[in-house]
Structures are given as structure tokens and as C-alpha cells.
Design an enzyme around this catalytic site. Structure first.
Site, short mmCIF file in Angstrom:
data_model
loop_
_atom_site.label_atom_id
_atom_site.label_comp_id
_atom_site.label_asym_id
_atom_site.label_seq_id
_atom_site.Cartn_x
_atom_site.Cartn_y
_atom_site.Cartn_z
N SER A 95 0.87 -1.19 0.00
CA SER A 95 0.00 0.00 0.00
C SER A 95 0.90 1.23 0.00
CB SER A 95 -0.91 0.01 1.23
OG SER A 95 -1.80 -1.08 1.20
N LYS A 170 -7.23 1.77 -2.58
CA LYS A 170 -6.81 1.35 -1.24
C LYS A 170 -6.82 2.52 -0.27
CE LYS A 170 -5.28 -0.97 2.20
NZ LYS A 170 -4.04 -1.76 2.28
N LYS A 238 0.31 5.60 8.05
CA LYS A 238 0.99 5.77 6.76
C LYS A 238 -0.04 5.93 5.64
CE LYS A 238 2.01 2.23 4.54
NZ LYS A 238 1.43 1.36 3.48
#
Length: 295
Positions: A95, A170, A238
Site C-alpha cells: 500500500s 486502497k 501511513k
């Protein structure tokens, strides 16, 4: 049977690679840490570099934590790019930044290979159960060639668009997950502070319009005080950084996403960066001086 390279064999990559082995694929493995003994015992070939992996495999899968790690795996010394040849497919299942992904794809395509960004949702549980949701961006021909491989690791596999669109999907997923965790945390905290049994409140809500996978799984974690990581707060932070950076670039305001990030930051400040992301409720509990439930 397609020969597969797998780089990054941690919490997620290890079980994903295992499913591919079980399905009969020959695997070429590389990681910065020692390779899991069971993967080697099952026939996995340990490689010294990404270059060596690419020289042996038809499809190279990458599953590492963040954008700089993917860049290093691909283009660092001894990286995948040095071993690629025409007709191969590189699949990044990490990701990472959608913008960086587009640049990586261009560089790989210039070498004659195809590039797919294919981040996943479902966490460690989904990786172990081969039930991951896989969001893919890239050329349709490469997706069609790789779809049987994805099907061995996940149940909901979708080509959402061109390179970068998988990573964008995502990021959108992570916004929804974070905000839903926050909503479930507030609801159970409210119920508990008001004197209701949060376990029974959760059970009742599961039968109504408020039902969700987050209420089911993470609501239970909050009630049972189980914050051992399935997906660590630092990793969700993140992902929300990517959302907020992207929003600035697009001229958007994502106020609730920013709030969720601040709650995660409060957890991190109290030593919780490795808590499961359902541990966001602890930040709400600290502000209320009340816990949803006792351990």
C-alpha cells in the site's frame, strides 16, 4: 504453471506466498529477514536479490511496508529492474503512493514488462484465509494473465482502472475503515459511559442498519480489550498520510480523515503505534477518562 517471485514475506506476504505454494506454483523468495522455514521446506527457492528473483520468475510480487521500500526493491542496487526482461509482470501488492506508483509503472514498462498495482484489504486474517480484497490498477492484458494468481490469495479481485488506480482505491478504503473505527469507538464508549453493557449493545446493533464488518470485528476487540495487531496503527497512519497528502495535491479538504489521524497520533504518543488500529478507541477513552470495558 506460472513461476512466481515473492519479495517481502512478513505478516502478510508469508501466508500469501504459502497459498501460492499450496496451489502448485514454484516460488522464488527474497526478503531482508530470514525466509520462513516452512516456505523453504515446501520447495521455495531462496534468492539473494530482487534481480535474481526477476531472472527466474514469470511474475514478481512485492509486498513491503511503504513507498521507499518498493522503490528500493525495484530500482535499488540488485533490484528487480536489473533482472527484468520483456513479457514479465511486476505486481506491487504493498500500500503506497498512487503518484509514485505511476512513475514506477512507467519505468518498468520502459523495460518491456507490465506493471500492476494490487494493494489488498483484509489484514492478517484475510491473508491467512486467502480471502483478501484485491484492488488492481494496470493493463487489462496483465490483469487477465495474473487473475488466476490473485484468486489463490483473495476472494474479491477487481480491476479498477489504470496504474495508480489500485492504490487510490486502497487509500479510499483506508479512509472508510479509519472513520468507521472512530464511529464504532464513539458509539460503544457512549453506551458504556451511560451504563449499558457494551457487549450487548454491539450485539443489538449488529442486527440493524448500523451493522458493519468493523462493528463485528473491531467492536469485539474493543469490548474484549484485544489490541494485539492484525493491522498496526503505524501502518494505518501511513495510509492516512497518503490520503491527506493526496487531498492537498487535489485541493480537497478531508476533515474527518484528519481527525482520525490525530486520534491515531494520540495513541502513538502513548506507546501505541504497534496496537491494532481498533486501538484508536483508547484515544477516545483517554479523553473521557472511561474505558469501554475492563480487561
Amino acid at each position: 504453471m506460472i513461476d512466481i517471485g515473492f519479495i517481502g514475506l512478513g505478516t502478510m506476504g508469508r501466508p500469501m506466498a504459502g497459498h501460492l505454494q499450496t496451489a502448485g506454483h514454484r516460488l522464488f523468495l527474497h526478503d531482508v529477514a530470514p525466509i520462513a522455514p516452512e516456505l523453504v521446506a515446501a520447495g521455495g527457492v531462496v534468492c539473494k536479490s530482487g534481480k535474481e528473483v526477476a531472472e527466474q520468475a514469470d511474475v514478481v510480487i512485492i509486498m513491503v511496508p511503504d513507498t521507499p521500500h518498493v522503490e528500493a526493491v525495484l530500482f535499488g542496487p540488485g533490484g528487480v529492474a536489473e533482472g527484468l526482461s520483456k513479457g514479465q509482470i511486476v505486481v506491487d501488492m504493498s500500500s503506497i503512493s498512487p503518484l509514485a506508483t505511476k512513475e514506477f509503472a512507467k519505468k518498468v514498462e520502459a523495460l518491456g514488462a507490465d506493471y500492476l498495482d494490487a494493494p489488498v484489504s483484509g489484514g492478517e486474517v484475510g491473508a491467512k484465509a486467502a480471502s483478501l480484497t484485491i484492488m488492481v490498477g494496470g493493463p487489462e492484458r496483465a490483469f487477465n494473465a495474473t487473475k488466476p494468481v490473485f484468486d489463490k490469495m483473495g476472494k474479491n479481485v477487481t480491476l479498477v482502472g489504470a496504474n495508480g488506480d489500485g492504490q487510490t482505491t486502497k487509500v479510499a478504503n483506508q479512509i472508510i475503515v479509519a472513520l468507521t473505527i472512530e464511529a464504532v469507538g464513539e458509539a460503544l464508549l457512549f453506551a458504556s459511559k451511560a451504563g449499558a453493557d457494551p457487549a450487548l449493545v454491539r450485539k443489538a446493533l449488529m442486527g440493524g442498519f448500523a451493522s458493519s464488518r468493523i462493528l463485528e470485528v473491531h467492536g469485539e476487540r474493543m469490548v474484549k480489550r484485544n489490541f494485539e495487531p492484525g493491522f498496526r496503527i503505524e501502518l494505518h497512519q501511513k495510509d492516512l498520510d497518503l490520503a491527506l497528502e493526496g487531498a492537498r495535491a487535489l485541493g480537497l479538504s478531508l476533515p474527518s480523515t484528519a481527525l482520525a489521524q490525530q486520534l491515531f497520533s494520540a495513541c502513538t504518543a502513548h506507546g501505541g503505534k504497534a496496537w491494532d488500529h481498533s486501538g484508536m478507541v483508547r484515544a477516545l477513552e483517554m479523553m473521557a477518562s472511561h474505558e469501554v470495558a475492563k480487561a
